[in-house]
Design a protein around this motif. Structure first.
Motif, short mmCIF file in Angstrom:
data_model
loop_
_atom_site.label_atom_id
_atom_site.label_comp_id
_atom_site.label_asym_id
_atom_site.label_seq_id
_atom_site.Cartn_x
_atom_site.Cartn_y
_atom_site.Cartn_z
N ILE A 13 0.85 -1.20 0.00
CA ILE A 13 0.00 0.00 0.00
C ILE A 13 0.88 1.25 0.00
CG2 ILE A 13 -1.65 1.36 1.34
CD1 ILE A 13 -2.84 -1.36 2.29
N ALA A 14 1.86 1.28 0.89
CA ALA A 14 2.72 2.46 1.02
C ALA A 14 3.56 2.69 -0.23
CB ALA A 14 3.63 2.32 2.24
N SER A 15 4.17 1.63 -0.74
CA SER A 15 5.09 1.84 -1.87
C SER A 15 4.37 1.88 -3.21
CB SER A 15 6.18 0.78 -1.87
OG SER A 15 5.64 -0.51 -2.10
N ARG A 16 3.57 0.87 -3.50
CA ARG A 16 2.95 0.79 -4.84
C ARG A 16 1.91 1.87 -5.06
NH1 ARG A 16 0.89 -4.84 -6.32
NH2 ARG A 16 0.80 -3.91 -8.38
N LEU A 17 1.05 2.11 -4.07
CA LEU A 17 0.00 3.11 -4.25
C LEU A 17 0.48 4.52 -3.98
CD1 LEU A 17 -3.17 1.44 -2.69
CD2 LEU A 17 -2.61 1.75 -5.10
N TRP A 18 0.98 4.73 -2.75
CA TRP A 18 1.23 6.09 -2.29
C TRP A 18 2.58 6.65 -2.71
CZ3 TRP A 18 -2.81 8.65 -1.47
CH2 TRP A 18 -3.92 8.11 -0.84
N THR A 19 3.59 5.83 -2.91
CA THR A 19 4.91 6.38 -3.25
C THR A 19 5.19 6.27 -4.74
OG1 THR A 19 5.70 5.89 -1.03
CG2 THR A 19 7.37 6.22 -2.73
N GLU A 20 4.94 5.11 -5.33
CA GLU A 20 5.18 4.94 -6.77
C GLU A 20 4.00 5.45 -7.59
OE1 GLU A 20 5.95 0.77 -7.29
OE2 GLU A 20 7.59 0.79 -5.84
N HIS A 21 2.85 5.65 -6.96
CA HIS A 21 1.63 6.11 -7.62
C HIS A 21 1.18 5.14 -8.71
CE1 HIS A 21 3.19 10.35 -6.42
NE2 HIS A 21 2.91 9.60 -5.38
N GLU A 50 -14.13 4.25 -6.70
CA GLU A 50 -14.13 5.41 -5.81
C GLU A 50 -12.76 5.58 -5.15
OE1 GLU A 50 -17.36 5.73 -3.03
OE2 GLU A 50 -18.87 5.48 -4.61
N VAL A 51 -12.11 4.48 -4.80
CA VAL A 51 -10.77 4.56 -4.23
C VAL A 51 -9.81 5.14 -5.27
CG1 VAL A 51 -8.82 3.23 -3.32
CG2 VAL A 51 -11.14 2.72 -2.55
N GLN A 52 -9.94 4.70 -6.52
CA GLN A 52 -9.12 5.24 -7.61
C GLN A 52 -9.29 6.75 -7.72
OE1 GLN A 52 -7.30 3.34 -10.30
NE2 GLN A 52 -6.45 5.37 -10.63
N THR A 53 -10.53 7.22 -7.69
CA THR A 53 -10.81 8.66 -7.79
C THR A 53 -10.17 9.41 -6.63
OG1 THR A 53 -12.86 8.24 -8.98
CG2 THR A 53 -12.66 10.38 -7.91
N TYR A 54 -10.28 8.86 -5.42
CA TYR A 54 -9.68 9.48 -4.24
C TYR A 54 -8.15 9.57 -4.38
CZ TYR A 54 -7.91 9.79 0.56
OH TYR A 54 -7.21 10.12 1.70
N LEU A 55 -7.53 8.46 -4.75
CA LEU A 55 -6.08 8.45 -4.91
C LEU A 55 -5.63 9.43 -6.00
CD1 LEU A 55 -5.43 4.63 -4.56
CD2 LEU A 55 -4.98 6.38 -2.86
N ASP A 56 -6.37 9.49 -7.09
CA ASP A 56 -6.05 10.45 -8.15
C ASP A 56 -6.09 11.88 -7.63
OD1 ASP A 56 -5.72 8.45 -10.07
OD2 ASP A 56 -7.74 8.72 -10.93
N SER A 57 -7.09 12.19 -6.80
CA SER A 57 -7.22 13.56 -6.29
C SER A 57 -6.10 13.90 -5.32
CB SER A 57 -8.59 13.78 -5.64
OG SER A 57 -8.69 13.10 -4.41
N VAL A 58 -5.71 12.95 -4.46
CA VAL A 58 -4.62 13.19 -3.52
C VAL A 58 -3.32 13.42 -4.29
CG1 VAL A 58 -3.18 12.16 -1.71
CG2 VAL A 58 -5.67 11.94 -1.60
#
Length: 151
Positions: A13-21, A50-58
């Motif tokens: 979660i930390a690396s693939r989603l939030w750091t590597e985007h 909805e999670v995808q949309t949230y992550l895109d906005s962040v």
């Protein structure tokens, strides 16, 4: 017996989603009906889209957003608690604000995928970091909704 490795889930979660985007990792990490909540800003996202949309906005507001894991606790069948910190440069109206804040996530697993993820951190500390400390969380959410309606 767990069908997952708590450390691997947290770091994915930390690396693939939030750091590597790598937002395509949503399919690998979450169940189709995942419930993702940002407790600080009273936001709830249901399902992968909805999670995808949230992550895109962040990531849109903090292009260099990253998350680092400080501690992972596998506290029971299907429940993981992670302690982390996140940061990046918040960009709005040509202003830039450095943000670096701690938080905690409570994660529920279904098989080897995340079915629930609740993030806890200080919304007020975030607002202070981006120069919006004069707003409380509710008024800031209203400001965001108003801006989104005008876009």
């Amino acid at each position: 017996m767990n069908n997952y490795n708590a450390e691997a889930v947290a770091h994915s979660i930390a690396s693939r989603l939030w750091t590597e985007h790598s937002l395509d990792a949503i399919d690998d990490i979450f169940t189709d009906d995942v419930e993702y909540r940002d407790i600080a800003f009273k936001m709830s996202f249901n399902g992968k889209s909805e999670v995808q949309t949230y992550l895109d906005s962040v990531i849109g507001s903090m292009p260099d957003f990253k998350e680092e894991i400080d501690e992972v606790l596998d506290i029971g069948p299907g429940i993981i608690v992670t302690k982390w910190h996140y940061g990046g440069t918040y960009v709005a109206d040509a202003e830039r604000h450095n943000v670096w804040l701690p938080g905690v996530s409570v994660i529920h697993m279904r098989g080897d995928k995340v079915s629930l993820n609740h993030d806890f951190y200080s919304g007020q500390a975030f607002l202070d970091a981006i120069g919006q400390g004069h707003h409380d969380v509710d008024s800031f959410n209203q400001l965001l909704e108003s801006a989104a309606g005008q876009a």
